[in-house]
Design a protein around this motif. Structure first.
Motif, PDB file in Angstrom:
ATOM      1  N   THR A 172       0.795  -1.232   0.000  1.00 14.02           N
ATOM      2  CA  THR A 172       0.000   0.000   0.000  1.00 14.02           C
ATOM      3  C   THR A 172       0.830   1.285   0.000  1.00 14.02           C
ATOM      4  O   THR A 172       0.528   2.227  -0.747  1.00 14.02           O
TER       5      THR A 172
ATOM      6  N   ALA B  99      -5.927  -7.671  -2.189  1.00 12.76           N
ATOM      7  CA  ALA B  99      -7.229  -7.115  -1.828  1.00 12.76           C
ATOM      8  C   ALA B  99      -7.101  -6.223  -0.596  1.00 12.76           C
ATOM      9  O   ALA B  99      -7.813  -5.226  -0.455  1.00 12.76           O
ATOM     10  N   VAL B 100      -6.166  -6.578   0.293  1.00 12.63           N
ATOM     11  CA  VAL B 100      -5.938  -5.749   1.490  1.00 12.63           C
ATOM     12  C   VAL B 100      -5.487  -4.356   1.065  1.00 12.63           C
ATOM     13  O   VAL B 100      -5.988  -3.335   1.557  1.00 12.63           O
TER      14      VAL B 100
ATOM     15  N   CYS C  73      -8.350  -2.373  -0.425  1.00 13.34           N
ATOM     16  CA  CYS C  73      -9.218  -1.832   0.635  1.00 13.34           C
ATOM     17  C   CYS C  73      -8.568  -0.632   1.313  1.00 13.34           C
ATOM     18  O   CYS C  73      -9.229   0.376   1.578  1.00 13.34           O
ATOM     19  N   GLU C  74      -7.280  -0.747   1.598  1.00 16.43           N
ATOM     20  CA  GLU C  74      -6.594   0.350   2.282  1.00 16.43           C
ATOM     21  C   GLU C  74      -6.554   1.602   1.402  1.00 16.43           C
ATOM     22  O   GLU C  74      -6.682   2.723   1.897  1.00 16.43           O
TER      23      GLU C  74
ATOM     24  N   MET D 281      -8.826   2.420  -0.773  1.00 17.22           N
ATOM     25  CA  MET D 281     -10.177   2.988  -0.749  1.00 17.22           C
ATOM     26  C   MET D 281     -10.436   3.710   0.562  1.00 17.22           C
ATOM     27  O   MET D 281     -11.082   4.764   0.591  1.00 17.22           O
ATOM     28  N   VAL D 282      -9.918   3.153   1.658  1.00 18.06           N
ATOM     29  CA  VAL D 282     -10.049   3.831   2.952  1.00 18.06           C
ATOM     30  C   VAL D 282      -9.316   5.170   2.896  1.00 18.06           C
ATOM     31  O   VAL D 282      -9.812   6.196   3.366  1.00 18.06           O
TER      32      VAL D 282
END
Lengths: 126, 264
Positions: free
Chosen positions: A9, A49-50, A53-54, A56-57
Motif C-alpha cells: 500500500t 485485496a488488502v 481496501c486500504e 479505498m479507505v
C-alpha cells in the motif's frame, strides 16, 4: 510468462501522490521512478485485496483517520501482513515490494520481500 | 520435507527422467471383455486423473506431456507406461486417496476422472492395481466408493487479465493463462470464440461470470461475455489514477495512515 511482483500500500500511495507530506518528497520520486522501471521491464504488477481496501479507505473522507486510534493493533497487523504475504505467494509473485518494516520481516522467510530499490538502482534490482 | 514434498521439489528442479507406471486390471478382465473404445476412455481417464494434479501443483507442467505405452502383458490387461518422473508425486498422492475413497482435496478434473474409473470398476467388478516402478501403490476396487465434499460455490461477475493460449473445441471456449500462471478454461459463445481467435497469444481483459470455490477461492468455472485487448500500460494507469485521485492521496500522511489502518 511475465514475472509478477506485488506492491504494498505505501508504495502505491506514494506513486499516486503529486504533493508530498513534508519529509517524504524522496519517496514520491522513488515510487514513481520505480513504477516507470517496472513498466519498462514488462513486469506484471499486482496488488492484494488488502491493499485495494486500504487505498479505498485512504480516499474516503470519513475514514481519513485523523487522530484515529489503533484498533486491537497486534491482531490487525498479523491479519494484514499474513493476507498480503499469502496473496503474493498464492498468486505466484516473485517479489513482494513493501516499505512496511514489520511485513518485510514477517514475509521474508516465505517469499522474496524487498523495499523499493533506490532511484538509479531500480533496473539493476529487478 | 515428506516424500511428496521432496518429489515436488525434484520436479521444480527441472527433472526430466522417466518412471514406469503399471496398471493391472484384475478380477477376470480379458481382452474380449474390454472393447477398444472402452479401453481408450479408460486410459484417457487414467491420464487425466494424474495430469490434473501435476498441473495444479506445478503450472508449468506441459499439457502436452502424455503417458507413453511401454508394454502390454498378462493377457493384455497389464499395461506399462513411461511417465515423466515429475508425475510420480502426483500418482503417489492420488493412490494414497484410494484407501479412504475421500478425494475432496483433489482437483475437479481429477475427481471426475477418478469417479469414472471407480464406476467402471464397479460396473465390471474389476480391480485396477497401480504400480510405480515395481511397487504396488494402490488399487481401485469395485467396493471402493469415491466421494468428495463439493465446496459451496459463489457466482458473480468478474474481470480477468491474461493471455489467450488456445481457442476452440467442440463447444466454443478458450484458455487463458493468468498472471499467476494458472491456465483457465473459459466457456463462451461462438462469436466471442471467433474474437478470441483474433487475440490468440495477446494479452486481454475478459469480463464474465465466475463460479468461485468458497473454501479455496479458486475459480471453478468462468463464462466469458466480453473480451478486449489489454496491452499493458502500467505507467499510464498510475498517471490516470494520480490525475483523478491524486489530490485526495496528497492529503494522506502515508506513515501515519499506515500506522492507523494496520495498527502499527
Amino acid at each position: 510468462m511475465a514475472e509478477l511482483v506485488l506492491l504494498d500500500t505505501m508504495i502505491c500511495i506514494w506513486a499516486f501522490k503529486s504533493e508530498a507530506t513534508p519529509g517524504q518528497e524522496d519517496k514520491i520520486r522513488q515510487a514513481q521512478a520505480f513504477i516507470t522501471s517496472l513498466d519498462e521491464e514488462g513486469v506484471e504488477v499486482g496488488i492484494s485485496a488488502v491493499t485495494l481496501c486500504e487505498l479505498m479507505v485512504a480516499l474516503s473522507d470519513e475514514n481519513r483517520l485523523e487522530g484515529g486510534s489503533a484498533r486491537d493493533s497486534a491482531r490487525q497487523v498479523v491479519k494484514a501482513d499474513c493476507q498480503i504475504a499469502g496473496t503474493a505467494i498464492s498468486c505466484g509473485a516473485s517479489v513482494l515490494y513493501t516499505e512496511d518494516a514489520q511485513l518485510l520481516k514477517m514475509a521474508a522467510p516465505f517469499i522474496s520481500t524487498k523495499p523499493m530499490p533506490p532511484i538509479g538502482q531500480q533496473e539493476l534490482e529487478l | 520435507m515428506d516424500n511428496y514434498e521432496a518429489c515436488r521439489y525434484t520436479r521444480s528442479m527441472g527433472d526430466t527422467t522417466a518412471d514406469k507406471l503399471t496398471i493391472h486390471i484384475t478380477g477376470g478382465a480379458s481382452p474380449e471383455k474390454i472393447g477398444a473404445g472402452e479401453l481408450g476412455t479408460l486410459l484417457q481417464a487414467l491420464e487425466q486423473s494424474v495430469t490434473a494434479i501435476a498441473q495444479r501443483d506445478d503450472p508449468d507442467t506441459s499439457s502436452e506431456t502424455k503417458f507413453a505405452l511401454l508394454s502390454i502383458d498378462a493377457g493384455s490387461v497389464k499395461l506399462a507406461f513411461s511417465i515423466p518422473s515429475s508425475y510420480s508425486p502426483s500418482i503417489s498422492l492420488l493412490c494414497s486417496r484410494f484407501a479412504s475413497g475421500d478425494i475432496s482435496d483433489l482437483p475437479e478434473k481429477c475427481r471426475r476422472a477418478v469417479m469414472s474409473l471407480g464406476k467402471w470398476c464397479r460396473d465390471r467388478s474389476f480391480t485396477i492395481d497401480w504400480l510405480l516402478g515395481e511397487t504396488w501403490i494402490g488399487s481401485i476396487s469395485p467396493a471402493l466408493d469415491f466421494r468428495f465434499e463439493a465446496a459451496p460455490q459463489l457466482r458473480g461477475s468478474a474481470a480477468l487479465v491474461g493471455t489467450i493460449r488456445t481457442v476452440g473445441g467442440e463447444k466454443p471456449s478458450f484458455r487463458l493463462r493468468l498472471s499467476g500462471g494458472d491456465l483457465l478454461a473459459c466457456s463462451c459463445g461462438e462469436d466471442l470464440a471467433r474474437q478470441a481467435g483474433k487475440y490468440l497469444y495477446r494479452r486481454v481483459s475478459v469480463e464474465g461470470f465466475a463460479r468461485n470455490n468458497m473454501l479455496t477461492a479458486e475459480i471453478a468455472s468462468f463464462e466469458a461475455t466480453a473480451i478486449a485487448l489489454a496491452e499493458r500500460k502500467l505507467g499510464a494507469a498510475f498517471d490516470s489514477i494520480r490525475e483523478r485521485f491524486g489530490s485526495a492521496f496528497d492529503a494522506v500522511d502515508v506513515d501515519r495512515f499506515m500506522s492507523q489502518v494496520r495498527g502499527e
